[in-house]
Design an enzyme around this catalytic site. Structure first.
Site, PDB file in Angstrom:
ATOM      1  N   HIS A 668       0.814  -1.540   0.009  1.00 51.46           N
ATOM      2  CA  HIS A 668      -0.251  -0.087   0.476  1.00 51.46           C
ATOM      3  C   HIS A 668       0.958   1.374   0.145  1.00 51.46           C
ATOM      4  CE1 HIS A 668      -3.501   2.520   1.017  1.00 51.46           C
ATOM      5  NE2 HIS A 668      -2.596   3.180   2.352  1.00 51.46           N
ATOM      6  N   GLU A 725       0.711  -2.816   3.978  1.00 50.28           N
ATOM      7  CA  GLU A 725       1.367  -1.592   3.752  1.00 50.28           C
ATOM      8  C   GLU A 725       3.154  -1.905   4.593  1.00 50.28           C
ATOM      9  OE1 GLU A 725       0.194   3.456   5.213  1.00 50.28           O
ATOM     10  OE2 GLU A 725      -0.121   1.861   5.806  1.00 50.28           O
TER      11      GLU A 725
END
Length: 854
Positions: A668, A725
């Site tokens: 991400h 992420e």
């Protein structure tokens, strides 16, 4: 082209099958454009559409910033909560592009029921997506978001269909081979372990093969039963005794073969370099030089006073917070967003500085790979170790966030700085037009500044005394401000445009900051703050069982107190070191008990957001304990943590971009968004993904992973911010651990071993002499080696000798634990062997390699 398994799309028949009376009703009106009409389809003004040869075609402009800057859609689609739907269509694009296909609310906040990323080119490829509606909606919207490309192109759509009655989608991750290994490789003299997923309950035969496919070692797996973290039945195997360097090794069990890997002394050297290069790529306020970062990662400086940026050079506060602005340009973007957070920057820069400081305090550790001219930074050649140059970029930002003198909260640090509202993906930093705002100061942020500033002061003193003085001044001022305002907490609801990072317990930050200030200054006032802390002496409080983190930072202080020379008394130092080793003992037991070897056993197998960083922070504690004691048990657990990160895990997934055959590469990120825009790169090599999070805290994870076993709750998708992420505080322990493990093979110990074995009948007797060849005493010592054959120790004398498989460890008896310079200790053992008794090739003492007497 849409690819099954990568983007949630699958190939279907080229044309829509004729509807039958029993088919669920078609929701799309005029999906085949057979009558030449475009109604009721709509599009944004910049991409006019018309029917061409029975397809709806639109000219999409180039150089748009976001996917939603150009859309083709249809509205007024009825959806029923709990009903599963199939969306199918055929599309072409005159240039290769990635589009976003959404079924969503038609008004703000445009909540999605389906959001997928489809790769298109000039070949018409039918695409199908299946989803289950979460809410009733009598006027949903199908939106093909086709903006964000640098090149203009023509999009053509046909055979668009949306029907209910679908079989609810079931996401099954592609886990590849059931033979799970570290996909990067192993050290010749280190532990080498793997895990085999199988329904078998009896031991299986494993075979290690070289690149030519020749068997070079074999053995039997050890049944482990059901792994509670993955719900897989697994067996483990150990090939540590094989030490020959080479590339292209594999392990085969039956007809299943692992991913290839390397055995080499320098197998982790590039991981160390690349995991640190991540920080240059995350820099704010500076143009990223393609000659340093790689051409694909070059970009203009972000968040300076250059339109459309409002810039970080004179950032105002949120309304009602302050009436001044700060010049807070620079620093590192925190994660996939472009916010900058003091509480996350503090732990990150501290761990980078710890990586360097360890080369000054742990015997035999080579600091050259972190030195001037060795890393990917623009400051190389300035006489300062490159890792400190990188740390300085963040340290400057932390000090810029300090409240100015004369203000009501002078000396405190603002908690964070970020956009006024969330931006979409992708978003280049230099094109971000959002206003940037300072958020309220907090005690936690202030103590992060105090701790990092104190550590900065001692490490930069030999290179830049003025900067060291600036760091110490900011640190002392921050400490005084925190003492004056000990309970100013960040608002947990302040999460628009950036994470809240709220923390209402700052006893750990006080402990960390006091420790660093005491080490640097020697002032007794700081010593007393350490000794009177309610955390001091309590290992579980300083080192949480599931790992320290940005919200639990006392461990950083204790690790430095235990290793960096300071003015603690010998008893006080012993207390701190006992906290470290007690915690490391627990993590080592977790590693030994885990069927995938990782030193992470959270209560209830609750894998948290960023679980990979927790694994690695536990490995940092283990590494420090190994430095303090020389116990190779700790070393092995560090190596096993890295094995897990690099592929020996339930998903057979290397969580580091560019390392391993099956590596994460869709993290991400607003900058590295190749999955959304083919013109953009994947994250750079060395980028760590957050890892499994069984709370499923984002829509993508919820739609794909519901019901997953804890260690399986991960998906390599750019929209899964809770599992995939990247973040500065996650890469920091990766860099520490990579540096530690890379140094194991090159770390020399001041020792010489004389090893003599005698055969008799069906057994053997071995005599060992360990000599201290250094100039200081060694206390205690631990000698380790591996047998290359099937020797089994039966009796031992003058040392505590343990054997696990082919691995042997010798520790001192109660009376011979200290070796003066030039002194030797002798011990021996008897054993049995059905074959030849051969001498081990390598001996390590306290983690470093000994020479062997001829």
């Amino acid at each position: 082209m849409a690819v099954a398994g990568l983007f949630g799309a699958a190939l279907v028949a080229p044309a829509r099958a004729a509807a039958t009376a029993d088919d669920p009703p078609e929701q799309i009106v005029n999906g085949d454009f057979a009558n030449g009409s475009t109604a009721p389809w709509w599009w944004t003004a910049n991409n006019p559409a018309s029917v061409v040869d029975g397809r709806l075609c639109a000219d999409i402009p180039g150089d748009t910033a976001n996917p939603w800057d150009a859309i083709v859609g249809q509205s007024d689609l009825p959806l029923i909560a709990g009903e599963s739907y199939t969306l199918s269509y055929t599309a072409t694009a005159s240039v290769p592009v990635t589009i976003t296909t959404n079924v969503q609310m038609a008004v703000d906040p445009y909540t999605t029921e389906l959001s997928e990323h489809d790769q298109l080119d000039a070949t018409a490829v039918p695409i199908t997506h299946t989803f289950t509606a979460k809410a009733d909606n009598d006027a949903a919207q199908l939106a093909f978001q086709v903006g964000g490309s640098s090149k203009a192109f023509t999009l053509c759509l046909d055979d668009i269909s949306l029907r209910g009655g679908a079989t609810p989608p079931v996401y099954t991750p592609d886990t590849g081979s059931p033979v799970r290994v570290n996909q990067v490789g192993y050290l010749p003299d280190g532990p080498k372990d793997g895990t085999f997923v199988t329904g078998a309950t009896d031991p299986q035969t494993w075979t290690l093969k070289n690149a030519a496919g020749t068997a070079v070692a074999t053995g039997a797996t050890v049944p482990g039963g059901t792994d509670p973290t993955s719900e897989q039945n697994v067996q483990t195997f150990d090939f540590s005794s094989y030490t020959t360097a080479g590339d292209g090794y594999t392990v085969s069990i039956g007809d299943q073969t692992s991913e290839p890997f390397t055995i080499a002394k320098d197998v982790y050297s590039s991981l160390r370099t690349d995991s640190l290069a991540y920080y240059y790529d995350q820099r704010s306020g500076i143009a990223i030089d393609g000659s340093i970062a790689g051409a694909a990662y070059a970009r203009p400086a972000g968040h300076l006073d250059v339109a459309p940026n409002t810039g970080d050079n004179h950032v105002p506060c949120q309304p009602g917070v302050c009436d001044y602005t700060l010049d807070a340009a620079g620093g590192w973007y925190d994660a996939g967003d472009q916010g900058k957070y003091v509480v996350n920057g503090g732990i990150s820069v501290a761990e980078l500085m710890n990586t360097y400081e360890r080369t000054l305090t742990a015997g035999g550790v080579d600091g050259t790979p972190l030195g001037d001219g060795k890393l990917k930074v623009p400051e190389k050649g300035n006489g300062v170790p490159d890792i400190l140059d990188e740390a300085r970029w963040e340290l400057d930002f932390l000090m810029e966030m300090q409240v100015p003198d004369g203000q009501p909260l002078a000396g405190m640090a603002h908690h964070k700085l970020h956009d006024q509202a969330w931006t979409g993906l992708p978003q280049a930093p230099d094109t971000d037009s959002q206003p940037r705002l300072l958020h309220s100061p907090s005690t936690a942020a202030t103590l992060n500044l105090a701790a990092a500033g104190a550590q900065c002061a001692r490490l930069f003193r030999p290179y830049d005394a003025a900067f060291a003085d600036r760091c110490l001044t900011a640190s002392r001022k921050a400490w005084a401000a925190a003492k004056a305002h000990p309970a100013v907490y960040a608002d947990p609801n302040d999460s628009t445009g950036g994470g809240a990072y709220s923390d209402s317990n700052v006893t750990d930050e006080f402990y960390w900051a006091a420790s660093e200030l005491f080490i640097t200054t020697g002032d007794d006032a700081y010593r007393q703050e350490v000794l009177t802390s309610p955390l001091h002496g309590h290992s579980d409080a300083v080192f949480p069982p599931d790992g320290f983190s940005w919200g639990s930072t006392a461990a950083l202080g204790a690790l430095d107190l235990a290793t960096v020379p300071n003015k603690l008394t010998s008893d006080q130092l012993a207390t701190v070191r006992a906290m470290v080793t007690d915690a490391a003992d627990g993590y080592a037991r977790d590693s030994q008990d885990a069927l995938y070897g990782l030193p992470y056993a959270p209560a209830g197998n609750h894998y948290v957001w960023g679980s990979n960083s927790q694994v690695l922070n536990n490995a940092v504690v283990l590494g420090v304990a190994g430095d303090l004691t020389g116990d190779t048990t700790y070393r092995d657990a560090v190596v096993h943590a890295l094995d897990y990160i690099l592929g020996r895990n339930p998903l057979n997934q290397s969580y580091v971009t560019g390392f391993g055959e099956r590596n994460s590469h869709n993290q991400h990120s607003r900058i590295w968004a190749h999955q959304l825009n083919a013109d953009l790169p994947n994250p750079p090599a060395g980028t760590l993904a957050g890892g499994p999070d069984n709370q499923l805290e984002d829509p993508k994870a919820q739609s794909k992973l519901t019901g997953c076993a804890p260690a399986m709750c991960y998906i390599d998708d750019i929209e899964s911010y809770s599992t995939n992420e990247s973040a500065i505080n996650w890469n920091a322990p990766l860099a520490w651990v990579a540096s530690y493990v890379d140094g194991l093979s090159s770390r020399k110990a001041p020792c010489q071993v004389t090893y003599t074995a005698y055969r008799w009948g069906g057994g053997f007797t071995t005599m060992v002499t360990l000599k201290n060849t250094g100039s200081t005493a060694i206390s205690p010592w631990q000698l380790a080696w591996s047998f290359a054959d099937n020797q089994k120790i039966t009796d031992r004398w003058q040392a505590d000798i343990t054997q696990s498989g082919q691995n042997v460890s010798a520790k001192p008896a109660s009376w011979n634990g200290s070796l003066s310079p030039g002194a030797s200790v002798n011990f021996g053992f008897n054993g049995t062997s059905s074959g030849q008794v051969s001498d081990p090739k390598t001996f390590t003492m306290n983690g470093g390699t000994c020479t062997t007497a001829k």
